[in-house]
Design a protein around this motif. Sequence first.
Motif, PDB file in Angstrom:
ATOM      1  N   VAL A   1       0.766  -1.069  -0.096  1.00 50.88           N
ATOM      2  CA  VAL A   1      -0.072  -0.003   0.032  1.00 50.88           C
ATOM      3  C   VAL A   1       0.967   1.104   0.129  1.00 50.88           C
ATOM      4  CG1 VAL A   1      -1.643   1.433   1.407  1.00 50.88           C
ATOM      5  CG2 VAL A   1      -2.031  -1.003   1.153  1.00 50.88           C
ATOM      6  N   LEU A   2       1.879   1.292   0.653  1.00 50.67           N
ATOM      7  CA  LEU A   2       2.802   2.387   0.929  1.00 50.67           C
ATOM      8  C   LEU A   2       3.578   2.662  -0.501  1.00 50.67           C
ATOM      9  CD1 LEU A   2       4.563   2.165   4.322  1.00 50.67           C
ATOM     10  CD2 LEU A   2       2.675   3.800   3.518  1.00 50.67           C
ATOM     11  N   VAL A   3       3.966   1.519  -1.043  1.00 49.35           N
ATOM     12  CA  VAL A   3       4.498   1.844  -2.486  1.00 49.35           C
ATOM     13  C   VAL A   3       3.507   2.340  -3.413  1.00 49.35           C
ATOM     14  CG1 VAL A   3       5.732   0.507  -4.166  1.00 49.35           C
ATOM     15  CG2 VAL A   3       6.552   0.198  -2.335  1.00 49.35           C
ATOM     16  N   GLY A   4       2.428   1.766  -3.458  1.00 52.76           N
ATOM     17  CA  GLY A   4       1.329   2.186  -4.286  1.00 52.76           C
ATOM     18  C   GLY A   4       1.015   3.831  -4.055  1.00 52.76           C
ATOM     19  N   VAL A   5       0.872   4.235  -3.041  1.00 50.68           N
ATOM     20  CA  VAL A   5       0.525   5.662  -2.542  1.00 50.68           C
ATOM     21  C   VAL A   5       1.659   6.399  -3.258  1.00 50.68           C
ATOM     22  CG1 VAL A   5       0.360   7.411  -0.738  1.00 50.68           C
ATOM     23  CG2 VAL A   5      -0.847   5.278  -0.811  1.00 50.68           C
ATOM     24  N   TYR A   6       3.208   6.021  -2.713  1.00 46.26           N
ATOM     25  CA  TYR A   6       4.139   6.710  -3.339  1.00 46.26           C
ATOM     26  C   TYR A   6       4.081   6.835  -4.778  1.00 46.26           C
ATOM     27  CZ  TYR A   6       8.807   7.699  -4.728  1.00 46.26           C
ATOM     28  OH  TYR A   6      10.106   8.149  -5.033  1.00 46.26           O
ATOM     29  N   LEU A   7       3.702   5.826  -5.607  1.00 48.84           N
ATOM     30  CA  LEU A   7       3.705   5.914  -7.019  1.00 48.84           C
ATOM     31  C   LEU A   7       2.608   6.844  -7.640  1.00 48.84           C
ATOM     32  CD1 LEU A   7       4.475   2.193  -8.003  1.00 48.84           C
ATOM     33  CD2 LEU A   7       5.909   4.254  -8.306  1.00 48.84           C
ATOM     34  N   LEU A   8       1.470   6.637  -6.986  1.00 49.92           N
ATOM     35  CA  LEU A   8       0.356   7.801  -7.202  1.00 49.92           C
ATOM     36  C   LEU A   8       0.769   9.110  -7.032  1.00 49.92           C
ATOM     37  CD1 LEU A   8      -2.785   5.538  -6.077  1.00 49.92           C
ATOM     38  CD2 LEU A   8      -1.930   6.007  -8.458  1.00 49.92           C
ATOM     39  N   LYS A   9       1.568   9.435  -5.961  1.00 52.34           N
ATOM     40  CA  LYS A   9       1.756  10.721  -5.715  1.00 52.34           C
ATOM     41  C   LYS A   9       2.895  11.323  -6.121  1.00 52.34           C
ATOM     42  CE  LYS A   9      -0.494  11.479  -1.279  1.00 52.34           C
ATOM     43  NZ  LYS A   9      -1.362  12.590  -1.355  1.00 52.34           N
ATOM     44  N   LEU A  10       3.675  10.472  -6.845  1.00 50.98           N
ATOM     45  CA  LEU A  10       5.129  10.791  -7.790  1.00 50.98           C
ATOM     46  C   LEU A  10       4.773  12.060  -8.704  1.00 50.98           C
ATOM     47  CD1 LEU A  10       8.165   9.995  -7.455  1.00 50.98           C
ATOM     48  CD2 LEU A  10       7.676   8.152  -9.224  1.00 50.98           C
ATOM     49  N   ASN A  11       5.560  12.787  -8.936  1.00 49.39           N
ATOM     50  CA  ASN A  11       5.239  13.927 -10.024  1.00 49.39           C
ATOM     51  C   ASN A  11       5.416  13.203 -11.583  1.00 49.39           C
ATOM     52  OD1 ASN A  11       5.356  16.153 -11.575  1.00 49.39           O
ATOM     53  ND2 ASN A  11       6.893  17.213 -10.440  1.00 49.39           N
ATOM     54  N   LYS A  12       4.293  13.625 -12.063  1.00 48.03           N
ATOM     55  CA  LYS A  12       4.334  13.021 -13.666  1.00 48.03           C
ATOM     56  C   LYS A  12       5.425  13.497 -14.442  1.00 48.03           C
ATOM     57  CE  LYS A  12       0.532  11.035 -12.438  1.00 48.03           C
ATOM     58  NZ  LYS A  12       0.726   9.793 -11.248  1.00 48.03           N
ATOM     59  N   ASN A  13       5.890  14.637 -14.115  1.00 40.25           N
ATOM     60  CA  ASN A  13       7.050  15.131 -15.167  1.00 40.25           C
ATOM     61  C   ASN A  13       8.271  14.413 -14.826  1.00 40.25           C
ATOM     62  OD1 ASN A  13       5.336  17.205 -16.321  1.00 40.25           O
ATOM     63  ND2 ASN A  13       5.733  18.700 -14.629  1.00 40.25           N
ATOM     64  N   HIS A  14       8.391  14.239 -13.448  1.00 45.94           N
ATOM     65  CA  HIS A  14       9.797  13.485 -12.967  1.00 45.94           C
ATOM     66  C   HIS A  14       9.517  12.069 -13.691  1.00 45.94           C
ATOM     67  CE1 HIS A  14      13.083  12.113 -10.744  1.00 45.94           C
ATOM     68  NE2 HIS A  14      12.277  11.033 -10.141  1.00 45.94           N
ATOM     69  N   ILE A  15       8.473  11.358 -13.816  1.00 43.18           N
ATOM     70  CA  ILE A  15       8.078  10.119 -14.467  1.00 43.18           C
ATOM     71  C   ILE A  15       8.870  10.231 -15.945  1.00 43.18           C
ATOM     72  CG2 ILE A  15       6.658   8.239 -15.008  1.00 43.18           C
ATOM     73  CD1 ILE A  15       5.416   8.857 -12.376  1.00 43.18           C
ATOM     74  N   SER A  16       8.198  11.197 -16.641  1.00 40.43           N
ATOM     75  CA  SER A  16       8.441  11.411 -18.056  1.00 40.43           C
ATOM     76  C   SER A  16       9.934  11.730 -18.262  1.00 40.43           C
ATOM     77  CB  SER A  16       7.660  12.553 -18.461  1.00 40.43           C
ATOM     78  OG  SER A  16       7.834  12.820 -19.936  1.00 40.43           O
ATOM     79  N   LEU A  17      10.496  12.570 -17.349  1.00 31.79           N
ATOM     80  CA  LEU A  17      11.886  12.649 -17.710  1.00 31.79           C
ATOM     81  C   LEU A  17      12.812  11.459 -17.577  1.00 31.79           C
ATOM     82  CD1 LEU A  17      14.298  14.851 -17.615  1.00 31.79           C
ATOM     83  CD2 LEU A  17      14.221  14.871 -15.276  1.00 31.79           C
ATOM     84  N   MET A  18      12.424  10.770 -16.422  1.00 32.49           N
ATOM     85  CA  MET A  18      13.441   9.497 -16.104  1.00 32.49           C
ATOM     86  C   MET A  18      13.022   8.568 -17.106  1.00 32.49           C
ATOM     87  SD  MET A  18      15.207   9.779 -13.652  1.00 32.49           S
ATOM     88  CE  MET A  18      15.358  11.513 -13.019  1.00 32.49           C
ATOM     89  N   SER A  19      11.911   8.323 -17.793  1.00 30.42           N
ATOM     90  CA  SER A  19      11.474   7.344 -18.973  1.00 30.42           C
ATOM     91  C   SER A  19      12.183   7.566 -19.854  1.00 30.42           C
ATOM     92  CB  SER A  19      10.220   7.234 -18.883  1.00 30.42           C
ATOM     93  OG  SER A  19       9.625   8.411 -19.726  1.00 30.42           O
ATOM     94  N   ASN A  20      12.716   9.039 -20.266  1.00 34.89           N
ATOM     95  CA  ASN A  20      13.330   9.544 -21.434  1.00 34.89           C
ATOM     96  C   ASN A  20      14.824   9.411 -21.348  1.00 34.89           C
ATOM     97  OD1 ASN A  20      10.806   9.697 -23.283  1.00 34.89           O
ATOM     98  ND2 ASN A  20      10.505  11.829 -22.234  1.00 34.89           N
ATOM     99  N   LEU A  21      15.382   9.278 -20.314  1.00 33.74           N
ATOM    100  CA  LEU A  21      16.808   9.250 -20.387  1.00 33.74           C
ATOM    101  C   LEU A  21      17.455   8.518 -21.061  1.00 33.74           C
ATOM    102  CD1 LEU A  21      17.329  10.232 -16.373  1.00 33.74           C
ATOM    103  CD2 LEU A  21      18.014  11.450 -18.380  1.00 33.74           C
ATOM    104  N   PRO A  22      17.357   7.247 -21.070  1.00 33.46           N
ATOM    105  CA  PRO A  22      18.125   6.198 -21.778  1.00 33.46           C
ATOM    106  C   PRO A  22      18.127   6.525 -23.312  1.00 33.46           C
ATOM    107  CG  PRO A  22      16.528   5.006 -20.192  1.00 33.46           C
ATOM    108  CD  PRO A  22      16.184   6.633 -20.257  1.00 33.46           C
ATOM    109  N   ILE A  23      17.022   7.060 -23.872  1.00 29.20           N
ATOM    110  CA  ILE A  23      16.910   7.470 -25.362  1.00 29.20           C
ATOM    111  C   ILE A  23      17.377   8.915 -25.446  1.00 29.20           C
ATOM    112  CG2 ILE A  23      15.144   8.183 -27.106  1.00 29.20           C
ATOM    113  CD1 ILE A  23      13.112   6.462 -25.369  1.00 29.20           C
TER     114      ILE A  23
END
Length: 60
Positions: A27-49
């Motif tokens: 539950v804690l990991v789920g809450v953390y992922l839901l509250k994570l900043n969407k811009n940060h997720i996008s930035l991290m997903s594009n880093l390898p590319i």
Amino acid sequence: MFKQIKDLAGGEMYLITSLLLFMVFFVLVGVYLLKLNKNHISLMSNLPIEDNQTQGDEKA
């Protein structure tokens, strides 16, 4: 299911404790992922590319 847990001899506290710890962690990991900043997720997903593109540009 709960009847089977109650019928165990002596080890039920370990079973229940481990189940509760797992559920709390999940539950804690789920809450953390839901509250994570969407811009940060996008930035991290594009880093390898982006990293491969910059290396290719430097070689050319």
